[in-house]
Design an enzyme around this catalytic site. Structure first.
Site, PDB file in Angstrom:
ATOM      1  N   ASP A  11       0.869  -1.189   0.000  1.00 26.58           N
ATOM      2  CA  ASP A  11       0.000   0.000   0.000  1.00 26.58           C
ATOM      3  C   ASP A  11       0.904   1.237   0.000  1.00 26.58           C
ATOM      4  O   ASP A  11       2.117   1.141   0.203  1.00 26.58           O
ATOM      5  CB  ASP A  11      -0.920  -0.010   1.234  1.00 26.58           C
ATOM      6  CG  ASP A  11      -1.894   1.168   1.260  1.00 26.58           C
ATOM      7  OD1 ASP A  11      -2.310   1.636   0.184  1.00 26.58           O
ATOM      8  OD2 ASP A  11      -2.235   1.644   2.363  1.00 26.58           O
ATOM      9  N   SER A  12       0.264   2.390  -0.137  1.00 26.48           N
ATOM     10  CA  SER A  12       1.016   3.641  -0.069  1.00 26.48           C
ATOM     11  C   SER A  12       1.462   3.946   1.366  1.00 26.48           C
ATOM     12  O   SER A  12       2.359   4.735   1.587  1.00 26.48           O
ATOM     13  CB  SER A  12       0.124   4.792  -0.543  1.00 26.48           C
ATOM     14  OG  SER A  12      -1.040   4.837   0.274  1.00 26.48           O
ATOM     15  N   TYR A  43      -0.986   8.412  -2.377  1.00 22.30           N
ATOM     16  CA  TYR A  43      -1.169   8.061  -3.786  1.00 22.30           C
ATOM     17  C   TYR A  43      -2.318   8.857  -4.406  1.00 22.30           C
ATOM     18  O   TYR A  43      -2.331   9.106  -5.601  1.00 22.30           O
ATOM     19  CB  TYR A  43      -1.473   6.564  -3.916  1.00 22.30           C
ATOM     20  CG  TYR A  43      -0.264   5.661  -3.954  1.00 22.30           C
ATOM     21  CD1 TYR A  43       1.015   6.122  -3.648  1.00 22.30           C
ATOM     22  CD2 TYR A  43      -0.410   4.326  -4.314  1.00 22.30           C
ATOM     23  CE1 TYR A  43       2.108   5.272  -3.690  1.00 22.30           C
ATOM     24  CE2 TYR A  43       0.674   3.468  -4.372  1.00 22.30           C
ATOM     25  CZ  TYR A  43       1.934   3.944  -4.060  1.00 22.30           C
ATOM     26  OH  TYR A  43       3.011   3.101  -4.118  1.00 22.30           O
ATOM     27  N   GLY A  44      -3.315   9.200  -3.574  1.00 17.27           N
ATOM     28  CA  GLY A  44      -4.505   9.883  -4.083  1.00 17.27           C
ATOM     29  C   GLY A  44      -4.194  11.202  -4.775  1.00 17.27           C
ATOM     30  O   GLY A  44      -4.988  11.699  -5.573  1.00 17.27           O
ATOM     31  N   CYS A  75      -4.559  -1.448  -1.945  1.00 14.19           N
ATOM     32  CA  CYS A  75      -4.721  -0.014  -2.196  1.00 14.19           C
ATOM     33  C   CYS A  75      -5.635   0.164  -3.402  1.00 14.19           C
ATOM     34  O   CYS A  75      -5.300  -0.299  -4.508  1.00 14.19           O
ATOM     35  CB  CYS A  75      -3.342   0.594  -2.483  1.00 14.19           C
ATOM     36  SG  CYS A  75      -3.419   2.327  -2.967  1.00 14.19           S
ATOM     37  N   ASN A  76      -6.763   0.813  -3.190  1.00 17.65           N
ATOM     38  CA  ASN A  76      -7.693   1.055  -4.301  1.00 17.65           C
ATOM     39  C   ASN A  76      -7.093   2.023  -5.320  1.00 17.65           C
ATOM     40  O   ASN A  76      -7.265   1.853  -6.522  1.00 17.65           O
ATOM     41  CB  ASN A  76      -8.987   1.677  -3.781  1.00 17.65           C
ATOM     42  CG  ASN A  76      -9.786   0.750  -2.905  1.00 17.65           C
ATOM     43  OD1 ASN A  76     -10.750   0.143  -3.341  1.00 17.65           O
ATOM     44  ND2 ASN A  76      -9.398   0.613  -1.647  1.00 17.65           N
ATOM     45  N   THR A  77      -6.420   3.041  -4.819  1.00 13.72           N
ATOM     46  CA  THR A  77      -5.895   4.087  -5.702  1.00 13.72           C
ATOM     47  C   THR A  77      -4.909   3.489  -6.699  1.00 13.72           C
ATOM     48  O   THR A  77      -4.900   3.860  -7.879  1.00 13.72           O
ATOM     49  CB  THR A  77      -5.211   5.190  -4.866  1.00 13.72           C
ATOM     50  OG1 THR A  77      -6.070   5.520  -3.771  1.00 13.72           O
ATOM     51  CG2 THR A  77      -4.940   6.427  -5.677  1.00 13.72           C
ATOM     52  N   CYS A 191     -11.068   2.988   0.151  1.00 11.83           N
ATOM     53  CA  CYS A 191      -9.656   3.258   0.434  1.00 11.83           C
ATOM     54  C   CYS A 191      -9.348   2.427   1.669  1.00 11.83           C
ATOM     55  O   CYS A 191     -10.101   2.467   2.655  1.00 11.83           O
ATOM     56  CB  CYS A 191      -9.423   4.737   0.708  1.00 11.83           C
ATOM     57  SG  CYS A 191      -7.789   5.091   1.386  1.00 11.83           S
ATOM     58  N   THR A 192      -8.258   1.670   1.599  1.00 12.43           N
ATOM     59  CA  THR A 192      -7.972   0.727   2.680  1.00 12.43           C
ATOM     60  C   THR A 192      -7.623   1.421   3.996  1.00 12.43           C
ATOM     61  O   THR A 192      -7.645   0.796   5.053  1.00 12.43           O
ATOM     62  CB  THR A 192      -6.834  -0.220   2.264  1.00 12.43           C
ATOM     63  OG1 THR A 192      -5.726   0.570   1.805  1.00 12.43           O
ATOM     64  CG2 THR A 192      -7.289  -1.159   1.162  1.00 12.43           C
ATOM     65  N   HIS A 193      -7.320   2.714   3.928  1.00 18.43           N
ATOM     66  CA  HIS A 193      -7.055   3.442   5.176  1.00 18.43           C
ATOM     67  C   HIS A 193      -8.318   3.638   6.021  1.00 18.43           C
ATOM     68  O   HIS A 193      -8.239   3.752   7.239  1.00 18.43           O
ATOM     69  CB  HIS A 193      -6.489   4.834   4.873  1.00 18.43           C
ATOM     70  CG  HIS A 193      -5.024   4.843   4.576  1.00 18.43           C
ATOM     71  ND1 HIS A 193      -4.506   4.421   3.378  1.00 18.43           N
ATOM     72  CD2 HIS A 193      -3.965   5.234   5.340  1.00 18.43           C
ATOM     73  CE1 HIS A 193      -3.187   4.557   3.408  1.00 18.43           C
ATOM     74  NE2 HIS A 193      -2.839   5.051   4.579  1.00 18.43           N
TER      75      HIS A 193
HETATM   76  N1  DGL Z   1      -4.828   3.221   0.962  1.00 18.18           N
HETATM   77  C1  DGL Z   1      -4.945   3.758  -0.337  1.00 18.18           C
HETATM   78  C2  DGL Z   1      -6.235   3.329  -1.040  1.00 18.18           C
HETATM   79  O1  DGL Z   1      -6.754   2.307  -0.802  1.00 18.18           O
HETATM   80  C3  DGL Z   1      -4.559   5.133  -0.700  1.00 18.18           C
HETATM   81  C4  DGL Z   1      -4.348   6.264   0.227  1.00 18.18           C
HETATM   82  C5  DGL Z   1      -3.430   7.286  -0.445  1.00 18.18           C
HETATM   83  O2  DGL Z   1      -2.233   7.025  -0.485  1.00 18.18           O
HETATM   84  O3  DGL Z   1      -3.934   8.310  -0.957  1.00 18.18           O
HETATM   85  O4  DGL Z   1      -6.744   3.990  -1.892  1.00 18.18           O
END
Ligand code: DGL
Length: 264
Positions: A11-12, A43-44, A75-77, A191-193
């Site tokens: 992930d990021s 990453y967003g 990570c979705n992004t 977003c996994t966060h």
């Molecule tokens: N955890 C990431 C996701 O699932 C991205 C968060 C980020 O780095 O902007 O999208």
């Protein structure tokens, strides 16, 4: 597949730990190498070209260094833009994390669903295609959050400086009601966060909704690919790496995400 597979979770930042936690439950015997690309977080905020240019070569280095049997892009992004390039470049199987629009739209009773993700994820053609294919007659509201991933990182590192108002401002646009009285009843955590803040999201929501966290489904997909563990198998290893080279100040606070182990 070896009896004790190596799974690389990427992930990021630390959001992918919400996926890591489910993988550790499903395959406690696996060697899990968790990589946070914190040198490029968040990453967003990056363009699609910048993310492909960053993640594809970095993954090559990580595969060479750790020899994973499977890689999870938690990570979705990243998943909504780099998965096909990764699969074309490397032979190892990849499991991605993409917005859980299909189960959310199937579950919504009011047919009002919101997708809460990074501004990158909600803009992606991939996300639009999921809505076209699996929207099932729902009105889907896309909410791109600029700060929630950073707030989740802050909360995990002790939380000072993260206020309820900060979190509420990011989630408020998810709550939509119309003249007929129909209101959003389901929110996709794209977003996994965000599941790191689930208690706060639930507490601050203007009305109760179902929050969809895809992590258990991702762990099931991992088990579908590499098989389930033997009941008598030994505990695997856990490794936590940051691309910035930093070391986590309190690795023991992250042990719950690694099946109780303190990651090396
Ligand atoms: N955890 C990431 C996701 O699932 C991205 C968060 C980020 O780095 O902007 O999208």
């Amino acid at each position: 597949m070896p009896t004790r597979p190596t799974i690389l979770v990427f992930d990021s930042g630390l959001g992918g730990l919400t996926v890591q936690r489910e993988i550790a439950k499903a395959r406690p015997d696996a060697r899990c190498v968790y990589v946070a690309d914190d040198a490029f977080f968040p990453y967003g905020q990056h363009s699609e070209e910048a993310l492909i240019g960053r993640v594809v070569p970095l993954m090559g280095e990580l595969i060479a260094a750790h020899r994973p049997d499977l890689v999870v892009i938690a990570c979705n992004t990243a998943s909504t833009i780099v998965l096909s390039d990764l699969r074309a470049a490397y032979g190892v199987p990849f499991v991605g994390t993409v917005p859980a629009i299909k189960p959310a739209c199937a579950a919504s009773l009011t047919k009002r669903v919101s997708v809460l993700g990074t501004s990158g994820t909600v803009k992606r053609e991939y996300t639009q295609t999921l809505i076209r294919e699996f929207g099932g007659g729902c009105i889907v509201t896309l909410v791109g959050s600029a700060h929630l991933a950073s707030l989740a990182e802050g909360a995990l590192s002790g939380g000072s400086g993260v206020t309820d108002a900060d979190i509420f401002n990011e989630i408020a646009p998810c709550f939509v009601g119309d003249a007929t009285g129909a209101r959003t009843d389901t929110v996709v955590l794209a977003c996994t966060h965000y599941p790191l803040l689930l208690a706060e999201l639930t507490r601050l929501a203007p009305w109760p909704v179902t929050w969809i966290d895809p992590a258990p489904a991702i762990a099931r997909r991992v088990v579908g690919l590499i098989g389930s563990h033997q009941p008598d198998a030994l505990h695997g290893d856990a490794v936590l790496l940051y691309t910035s080279g930093k070391r986590h100040a309190w690795p023991e606070t992250l042990a719950p995400f690694f099946g109780g182990q303190v990651a090396a």
